[in-house]
Write an enzyme that holds these catalytic residues in place. Structure first.
Site, PDB file in Angstrom:
ATOM      1  N   THR A  46       0.820  -1.205   0.000  1.00 18.83           N
ATOM      2  CA  THR A  46       0.000   0.000   0.000  1.00 18.83           C
ATOM      3  C   THR A  46       0.854   1.256   0.000  1.00 18.83           C
ATOM      4  O   THR A  46       0.463   2.299  -0.532  1.00 18.83           O
ATOM      5  CB  THR A  46      -0.937  -0.021   1.229  1.00 18.83           C
ATOM      6  OG1 THR A  46      -1.787  -1.151   1.083  1.00 18.83           O
ATOM      7  CG2 THR A  46      -1.789   1.224   1.319  1.00 18.83           C
ATOM      8  N   THR A  66       1.697  -4.419   4.267  1.00 18.57           N
ATOM      9  CA  THR A  66       1.569  -4.755   5.685  1.00 18.57           C
ATOM     10  C   THR A  66       0.951  -6.137   5.917  1.00 18.57           C
ATOM     11  O   THR A  66       1.118  -6.714   6.990  1.00 18.57           O
ATOM     12  CB  THR A  66       0.717  -3.703   6.426  1.00 18.57           C
ATOM     13  OG1 THR A  66      -0.587  -3.679   5.843  1.00 18.57           O
ATOM     14  CG2 THR A  66       1.356  -2.331   6.361  1.00 18.57           C
ATOM     15  N   LYS A  83       0.265  -7.973  12.819  1.00 18.21           N
ATOM     16  CA  LYS A  83      -0.733  -7.014  12.334  1.00 18.21           C
ATOM     17  C   LYS A  83      -2.021  -7.230  13.105  1.00 18.21           C
ATOM     18  O   LYS A  83      -2.518  -8.362  13.176  1.00 18.21           O
ATOM     19  CB  LYS A  83      -0.932  -7.203  10.820  1.00 18.21           C
ATOM     20  CG  LYS A  83      -1.870  -6.172  10.206  1.00 18.21           C
ATOM     21  CD  LYS A  83      -1.867  -6.208   8.675  1.00 18.21           C
ATOM     22  CE  LYS A  83      -2.831  -5.140   8.144  1.00 18.21           C
ATOM     23  NZ  LYS A  83      -2.810  -4.986   6.691  1.00 18.21           N
TER      24      LYS A  83
HETATM   25  N1  ASP Z   1      -2.754  -5.504   0.848  1.00 22.95           N
HETATM   26  C1  ASP Z   1      -1.741  -4.529   1.127  1.00 22.95           C
HETATM   27  C2  ASP Z   1      -0.395  -5.245   1.125  1.00 22.95           C
HETATM   28  O1  ASP Z   1      -0.127  -5.982   2.046  1.00 22.95           O
HETATM   29  C3  ASP Z   1      -2.020  -3.860   2.414  1.00 22.95           C
HETATM   30  C4  ASP Z   1      -0.944  -2.919   2.929  1.00 22.95           C
HETATM   31  O2  ASP Z   1       0.149  -2.780   2.412  1.00 22.95           O
HETATM   32  O3  ASP Z   1      -1.239  -2.259   3.927  1.00 22.95           O
HETATM   33  O4  ASP Z   1       0.365  -5.079   0.215  1.00 22.95           O
END
Ligand code: ASP
Length: 352
Positions: A36, A115, A188
């Site tokens: 993200t 994340t 997380k």
């Molecule tokens: N789906 C995303 C990822 O893990 C979520 C994020 O980065 O917060 O790449």
């Protein structure tokens, strides 16, 4: 006498030439993998977006003043949402870290990452990077185009931590929302909040604000330069499945995993790594066929200990100690490269 003085002067001159010039700033390499933090949406207030759409150069441009913290070089390793993170990419990142950190011209590494599976990659690198230099992972919960995007300040803080000599020897770190977490302990905890990462059992190892770090204690687990895992010639990891336990769980999921060729199974158990009686029987049968079974827990905090409500000694199971199922899977995959003796693998779960 004169000749002796001359020789001393020549030796001092040679010494000065060979000693490295004092650097103005530390050298930090950013390895970008997506997530993200590199995500983009059509507007600043919509929840739908695409992960891994922005390059490392564009991300750096959004962080004014970052160039004052370190001499920064960026490399794009992949550009995926971390739901698509694979062992192939993790191995690539670990090997690149080892290559870069073995040279004297890199002082620290920052890895941008989604994340969703950040904790898996952080823990994998914690076991496979062979250096005491800082390796810092960072992500964001809001895409780069969002109102109040959290990525730019997280990235600024991550570079500051990677450039901080006090970050050395602490294993792989994760910097998000002004907190510094150890790879072993973080998880997380929120699907959407910027305060998503927590280290429920051990707490944070430090905090950071606008590039100024404060350090607390480190958890005791062995990592990085002291780790016994060597992936330099590894191209594939053995199959390990995670099976989620719940009330009235069906045991044939365990049988299916064995049939599919799993070398290891991690049970995301209820409570202290428990599962119903029929599943204990199926797991014991898997052990008899040579599959290594680790009991972890679906509960967010607490440890899984041996022989509490399950007779691990009799059935040949391993207790995950403080590792959650997703990190147990990482450790078990690496452990199986070395052997499948339950007693030795149990020892690894106590050490790492
Ligand atoms: N789906 C995303 C990822 O893990 C979520 C994020 O980065 O917060 O790449």
């Amino acid at each position: 006498m004169k000749r002796v003085y001359m020789m001393i002067l020549v030796l001092i001159a040679i010494g000065c030439q060979n000693s490295p010039a004092k650097k103005d700033k530390p050298d930090v390499v950013i390895l970008a993998t997506g997530g993200t933090i590199a995500g983009a949406a059509a507007s600043g207030t919509q929840s739908a977006y695409t992960s891994g759409a922005v390059t490392i150069d564009a991300m750096l441009k959004a962080v004014p003043g970052i160039e004052k913290l370190a001499n920064i070089k960026g490399e794009q390793i992949s550009n995926v949402g971390s739901q698509d993170m694979s062992f192939d990419i993790m191995l690539k990142v670990a090997k690149r870290c080892n290559q870069l950190l073995s040279g004297s011209n890199v002082d620290g590494i920052v890895i941008t990452h989604g994340t969703d599976t950040m904790e898996e990659t952080a823990y994998f690198l914690n076991l496979t990077v062979k250096s005491d230099k800082p390796v810092v992972m960072v992500g964001s919960m809001r895409p780069s185009t969002a109102v109040s995007a959290d990525g730019p300040l997280n990235l600024y803080n991550a570079v500051a931590v990677a450039a901080d000599p006090k970050a050395k020897g602490r294993g792989v770190l994760v910097v998000m929302n002004d907190q510094i977490h150890a790879a072993h302990s973080l998880t997380k905890t929120s699907t959407t909040s910027v305060q998503t990462f927590m280290s429920p059992l051990r707490g944070v190892v430090g905090v950071t604000a606008y590039g100024k770090d404060d350090w607390y204690n480190n958890p005791p687990w062995t990592h990085t330069s002291k780790s016994e895992f060597d992936i330099s010639n590894v191209t594939k990891l053995p199959r390990v499945d995670i099976i989620f336990a719940d009330a009235d769980m069906e045991p044939d999921l365990i049988d299916a995993s064995v049939k599919a060729g799993a070398k290891g199974i991690v049970i995301a158990g209820v409570g202290n790594g428990n599962m119903n009686k029929v599943s204990v029987d199926a797991a014991a049968a898997a052990v008899k066929q040579g599959v290594v079974v680790v009991r972890s827990s679906r509960v967010a905090t607490g440890m899984v200990d041996r022989n509490v409500e399950v007779d691990d000694d009799k059935l040949g199971f391993i207790a995950s100690d403080e590792l959650n199922p997703q990190k147990s899977r990482i450790l078990l995959s690496l452990a199986l490269l070395k052997g499948d003796k339950p007693a030795q693998i149990q020892e690894l779960f106590r050490t790492y």
